[in-house]
Design an enzyme around this catalytic site. Structure first.
Site: not given
Length: 459
Positions: A122-123, A166
């Protein structure tokens, strides 16, 4: 549920204001003219930055911190009902919102809110897409779950209708969001202290996908098993990426340079193929990039802009982050704390210059360590030499009868030597005595294991 009127700023108190996500939300509210206060256990660069911007930050959580009687309290899943501030807030009748609920309400203020979800990646994917939007001059507002050096932190307040964040599945927090574009990178077992099983997790991602409006788009990894069960009956458009040529976006001709950075061709829905070169390592980043590219193409961003952005993207802190060299030993730090992430990181390391790959792993939470003990052992065995630190408890207490010694025994069953030391100092001394020139040392985990490599660089 309490509803914020963003045209009428109020006083908001954050419990745990120093968290990577909470601090970002606090910063956004400060930019919107809100009065912000909050508390955390200890001072950090994030809390100091908020204080410098005008927030009132208290250290130690106690009821006296609410003496100013804020209009709203924001809290995370880590806060329990017996927390003195939580209890005091209830007694005072102050409205509460979870972190996710606040973020969801913020998303409603933007015409194009984009939420990046998935068990892993995600990051990095959020940061890749952010880099593309910034290069394209879209002036987005960004909320990232890690430090992204291109914006000097984890948050950027823009002036456009683009909002990128996110979307974490833990405690179903992403079900409080309101995305126009949603991304699902992958779906695997994790956070088993909350979810019952993989089916429970898949159901949550299905519910997340259902949040997308009819005129919205879901970008999803077509390699997810039974992906149609996630996408069935959705009213929104569905775009897929993955290894199969049946996906709308699929990479091919993947090659690596001397530092493990991949280049690839990407097939697009219109039949065209574009070439890209990354400056972050690993096959997994090819697929992270494919998801970001798919989102960028939805926003009509040209290939040359995307190509330039990705060629300049150097990753985020704690994602295969080069820390430096000491005595000819290269030190890398990585946030991997799930067996799939560990496997991907160590496979990427094999394409990086090295003589011997050392992995210093700090397990994250007792529940995750117990749930994936054999999988952790198998993944870590990709490294040539393995050193274990004690489990980083995070939100948990040691009640499950699991320890790093349990993992050490599991690794040894596979025929691999594994070393365990209870203190960072002992680990550092062991590494000094045993690592040699041209070795690659990776500190790995979601806790504070990064300190080991940083300490070695200063010895």
């Amino acid at each position: 549920m309490y509803q914020i009127d963003f045209k009428k700023p109020i006083h908001v108190f954050f419990m745990g204001i120093g968290g990577i996500s909470m601090s970002g939300l606090a910063e956004i509210l400060l930019s919107e003219g809100f009065r912000v206060s909050g508390s955390d256990r200890q001072k950090s660069p994030l809390t100091e930055a908020l204080s410098a911007r005008g927030a009132s930050v208290y250290y130690g959580q106690k009821k006296e911190n609410l003496a100013a009687n804020p209009d709203l309290i924001v809290y995370t899943s880590a806060i329990k009902p017996d927390n003195p501030e939580f209890a005091a807030g209830r007694e005072l009748g102050i409205p509460f919102l979870t972190r996710a609920q606040l973020l969801g309400q913020m998303m409603k203020n933007y015409r194009t809110p984009i939420a990046v979800s998935g068990t892993h990646g995600k990051t990095t994917t959020t940061s890749m897409l952010s880099q593309i939007l910034l290069t394209a001059g879209k002036d987005p507002t960004l909320s990232i779950g890690g430090i992204y050096q291109a914006i000097g932190g984890n948050i950027r307040v823009g002036g456009s209708d683009y909002f990128v964040t996110e979307a974490c599945e833990y405690t179903n927090s992403f079900l409080s969001f309101f995305p126009k574009i949603g991304i699902i990178l992958n779906i695997e077992e994790d956070h088993m202290d909350f979810f019952k099983d993989l089916d429970d997790i898949r159901n949550s991602f299905h519910e997340f996908a259902k949040l997308l409006p009819r005129d919205g788009t879901l970008i999803i990894n077509g390699d997810i098993p039974d992906v149609h069960k996630i996408t069935d009956a959705l009213s929104c458009r569905v775009v897929t990426f993955g290894s199969s040529s049946a996906c709308d976006y699929s990479p091919s001709n993947i090659a690596y340079d001397e530092f493990g950075h991949p280049s690839f061709e990407l097939a697009e829905p219109d039949g065209q193929r574009a070439s890209y070169a990354l400056r972050v390592p690993g096959l997994y980043n090819v697929y992270n990039a494919a998801a970001a590219i798919a989102a960028a193409r939805l926003l009509d961003i040209e290939d040359d802009v995307i190509r330039k952005a990705l060629s300049e993207f150097r990753g985020t802190d704690r994602r295969f982050e080069y820390k430096g060299k000491v005595n000819g030993i290269t030190i890398i730090d990585d946030y991997a704390h799930h067996p799939t992430e560990i496997t991907a990181t160590l496979q990427a390391a094999q394409n990086y210059p090295h003589k011997t790959i050392w992995c210093v792993f700090q397990p994250h939470t007792y529940s995750r360590t117990r749930a994936f003990l054999p999988e952790f052992a198998k993944a870590l065995s990709i490294a040539d030499r393995i050193v274990l630190a004690d489990i980083f408890a995070a939100r948990e207490k040691d009640t499950l009868g699991i320890s790093s010694k349990s993992l050490q025994e599991e690794i040894r069953k596979l025929g691999h030597e594994c070393f365990y030391f209870p203190t960072f100092e002992e680990i550092e001394n062991f590494l000094i005595e045993n690592c040699t020139k041209d070795d690659l040392l990776i500190t790995m985990g979601a806790g504070d294991v990064v300190k080991i490599g940083e300490n070695l660089l200063h010895k």
